[in-house]
Write an enzyme that holds these catalytic residues in place. Structure first.
Site, PDB file in Angstrom:
ATOM      1  N   LYS A  47       0.811  -1.200   0.000  1.00 50.27           N
ATOM      2  CA  LYS A  47       0.000   0.000   0.000  1.00 50.27           C
ATOM      3  C   LYS A  47       0.856   1.266   0.000  1.00 50.27           C
ATOM      4  O   LYS A  47       0.384   2.336  -0.332  1.00 50.27           O
ATOM      5  CB  LYS A  47      -0.870   0.017   1.266  1.00 50.27           C
ATOM      6  CG  LYS A  47      -1.753  -1.183   1.434  1.00 50.27           C
ATOM      7  CD  LYS A  47      -2.475  -1.089   2.809  1.00 50.27           C
ATOM      8  CE  LYS A  47      -2.433  -2.397   3.499  1.00 50.27           C
ATOM      9  NZ  LYS A  47      -3.000  -2.339   4.868  1.00 50.27           N
ATOM     10  N   GLY A  48       2.109   1.116   0.413  1.00 44.86           N
ATOM     11  CA  GLY A  48       2.965   2.286   0.638  1.00 44.86           C
ATOM     12  C   GLY A  48       3.098   3.240  -0.533  1.00 44.86           C
ATOM     13  O   GLY A  48       3.340   4.427  -0.357  1.00 44.86           O
ATOM     14  N   GLU A 102       7.989   1.646  -6.376  1.00 47.48           N
ATOM     15  CA  GLU A 102       8.044   1.369  -4.934  1.00 47.48           C
ATOM     16  C   GLU A 102       8.094   2.682  -4.163  1.00 47.48           C
ATOM     17  O   GLU A 102       8.660   3.665  -4.648  1.00 47.48           O
ATOM     18  CB  GLU A 102       9.319   0.579  -4.611  1.00 47.48           C
ATOM     19  CG  GLU A 102       9.108  -0.914  -4.504  1.00 47.48           C
ATOM     20  CD  GLU A 102       8.577  -1.352  -3.140  1.00 47.48           C
ATOM     21  OE1 GLU A 102       7.813  -0.593  -2.512  1.00 47.48           O
ATOM     22  OE2 GLU A 102       8.937  -2.466  -2.718  1.00 47.48           O
ATOM     23  N   ASP A 103       7.534   2.682  -2.969  1.00 46.23           N
ATOM     24  CA  ASP A 103       7.675   3.843  -2.094  1.00 46.23           C
ATOM     25  C   ASP A 103       9.104   3.909  -1.554  1.00 46.23           C
ATOM     26  O   ASP A 103       9.721   4.962  -1.503  1.00 46.23           O
ATOM     27  CB  ASP A 103       6.668   3.785  -0.938  1.00 46.23           C
ATOM     28  CG  ASP A 103       6.619   2.418  -0.264  1.00 46.23           C
ATOM     29  OD1 ASP A 103       7.260   1.463  -0.767  1.00 46.23           O
ATOM     30  OD2 ASP A 103       5.944   2.287   0.763  1.00 46.23           O
ATOM     31  N   ASP A 106      14.532  -0.977   0.504  1.00 39.87           N
ATOM     32  CA  ASP A 106      15.340  -1.191   1.697  1.00 39.87           C
ATOM     33  C   ASP A 106      16.305  -2.349   1.372  1.00 39.87           C
ATOM     34  O   ASP A 106      17.303  -2.146   0.692  1.00 39.87           O
ATOM     35  CB  ASP A 106      14.333  -1.503   2.813  1.00 39.87           C
ATOM     36  CG  ASP A 106      14.943  -1.679   4.183  1.00 39.87           C
ATOM     37  OD1 ASP A 106      15.344  -0.681   4.776  1.00 39.87           O
ATOM     38  OD2 ASP A 106      14.997  -2.821   4.662  1.00 39.87           O
ATOM     39  N   LYS A 134      17.468   3.136   0.403  1.00 37.37           N
ATOM     40  CA  LYS A 134      18.457   3.012   1.483  1.00 37.37           C
ATOM     41  C   LYS A 134      19.648   2.208   0.961  1.00 37.37           C
ATOM     42  O   LYS A 134      19.646   0.972   1.065  1.00 37.37           O
ATOM     43  CB  LYS A 134      17.841   2.277   2.677  1.00 37.37           C
ATOM     44  CG  LYS A 134      16.694   2.990   3.389  1.00 37.37           C
ATOM     45  CD  LYS A 134      16.175   2.098   4.522  1.00 37.37           C
ATOM     46  CE  LYS A 134      14.991   2.680   5.264  1.00 37.37           C
ATOM     47  NZ  LYS A 134      14.341   1.697   6.148  1.00 37.37           N
ATOM     48  N   PHE A 155      14.545   3.757   9.988  1.00 38.82           N
ATOM     49  CA  PHE A 155      13.128   3.605   9.701  1.00 38.82           C
ATOM     50  C   PHE A 155      12.443   4.966   9.556  1.00 38.82           C
ATOM     51  O   PHE A 155      12.653   5.863  10.363  1.00 38.82           O
ATOM     52  CB  PHE A 155      12.459   2.789  10.803  1.00 38.82           C
ATOM     53  CG  PHE A 155      11.091   2.315  10.440  1.00 38.82           C
ATOM     54  CD1 PHE A 155      10.923   1.229   9.596  1.00 38.82           C
ATOM     55  CD2 PHE A 155       9.970   2.960  10.920  1.00 38.82           C
ATOM     56  CE1 PHE A 155       9.658   0.790   9.234  1.00 38.82           C
ATOM     57  CE2 PHE A 155       8.699   2.531  10.571  1.00 38.82           C
ATOM     58  CZ  PHE A 155       8.543   1.439   9.722  1.00 38.82           C
ATOM     59  N   ASP A 162       4.249   3.423   6.459  1.00 41.20           N
ATOM     60  CA  ASP A 162       3.583   3.221   7.744  1.00 41.20           C
ATOM     61  C   ASP A 162       4.491   2.615   8.800  1.00 41.20           C
ATOM     62  O   ASP A 162       5.513   1.994   8.483  1.00 41.20           O
ATOM     63  CB  ASP A 162       2.410   2.255   7.567  1.00 41.20           C
ATOM     64  CG  ASP A 162       2.888   0.817   7.308  1.00 41.20           C
ATOM     65  OD1 ASP A 162       3.682   0.625   6.380  1.00 41.20           O
ATOM     66  OD2 ASP A 162       2.476  -0.092   8.062  1.00 41.20           O
ATOM     67  N   ARG A 168       0.586   6.693   7.342  1.00 42.36           N
ATOM     68  CA  ARG A 168       0.588   6.778   5.874  1.00 42.36           C
ATOM     69  C   ARG A 168       0.075   8.118   5.363  1.00 42.36           C
ATOM     70  O   ARG A 168       0.455   8.583   4.304  1.00 42.36           O
ATOM     71  CB  ARG A 168      -0.283   5.670   5.267  1.00 42.36           C
ATOM     72  CG  ARG A 168       0.217   4.259   5.512  1.00 42.36           C
ATOM     73  CD  ARG A 168      -0.533   3.287   4.605  1.00 42.36           C
ATOM     74  NE  ARG A 168      -0.377   1.894   4.997  1.00 42.36           N
ATOM     75  CZ  ARG A 168       0.645   1.121   4.645  1.00 42.36           C
ATOM     76  NH1 ARG A 168       1.630   1.625   3.912  1.00 42.36           N
ATOM     77  NH2 ARG A 168       0.705  -0.134   5.023  1.00 42.36           N
TER      78      ARG A 168
END
Ligand code: IMP
Ligand code: MG
Length: 178
Positions: A47-48, A102-103, A106, A134, A155, A162, A168
């Site tokens: 959902k990001g 992608e949001d 990582d 990242k 983070f 979220d 969000r």
């Protein structure tokens, strides 16, 4: 801007909405330049990605189609290393130019798993784009073609991202306070 509390953790203001919008405009222009005369399909990872994708689409000046897939690898503030598909693709990607959105990237597990899945579907091409990256956490060789902003391995929440489903809807991005 002030520190905020989400669940049991405190977060500090990190990237403003203005800064995010500037980075997204630059991405949209670059992508459009690379796909001149084509109609790419943007596939967002739910959902990001929703907030970022919405702003990227508004800034994208060419024709395009969109679709979504839902994948999950995070529990709380940690990666589980195991990527699950929660909602599958609902578009025929055969013969199409695909841009995976992608949001945040990582470890890269999610993007890698999605890339493997798409590659099998006789697409014309597939590229990858992420708002946040990242580099210190990334474990894959897969090239990320479009990157909005590089951040340290800490983070973050807000702007679609979220912490256990909260945060969000924050317009800006916040970083976990240590
Ligand atoms: P990866 O598979 O380890 O690259 O992680 C990708 C997914 O984990 C992202 O799409 C996010 O949903 C989530 N994630 C990774 N880092 C963060 C973070 O700092 N904040 C919130 N979600 C994150
Ligand atoms: Mg995500």
């Amino acid at each position: 801007m002030q520190d905020i509390q989400i669940h049991d953790k405190t977060f500090v203001p990190y990237i403003s909405n203005e800064e995010l919008e500037q980075a997204i405009k630059r991405m949209a222009i670059k992508i459009h330049h690379d796909y001149e005369g084509e109609i790419p399909v943007f596939i967002g990872v739910l959902k990001g990605v929703v907030v970022f994708m919405s702003d990227l689409l508004k800034a994208y000046k060419g024709d395009c189609e969109i679709s979504f897939i839902q994948m999950k690898s995070y529990e709380g503030i940690k990666t589980t290393g195991d990527v699950k598909t929660l909602m599958d693709l609902n578009v025929d990607v055969k013969g199409r130019h695909i841009i995976l959105l992608e949001d945040i990237v990582d470890t890269g597990n999610t993007l890698y798993a999605l890339h493997e899945l798409i590659k099998e579907k006789a697409v014309k091409s597939v590229k990858t784009a992420t708002l946040l990256y990242k580099p210190d956490a990334y474990t894959k060789d897969l090239k990320i073609d479009y990157i909005g902003i590089e951040i340290p391995d800490k983070f973050v929440v807000g702007y679609g991202l979220d912490y256990d489903e909260l945060g969000r809807n924050l317009p800006d991005i916040y970083q976990l306070k240590d």
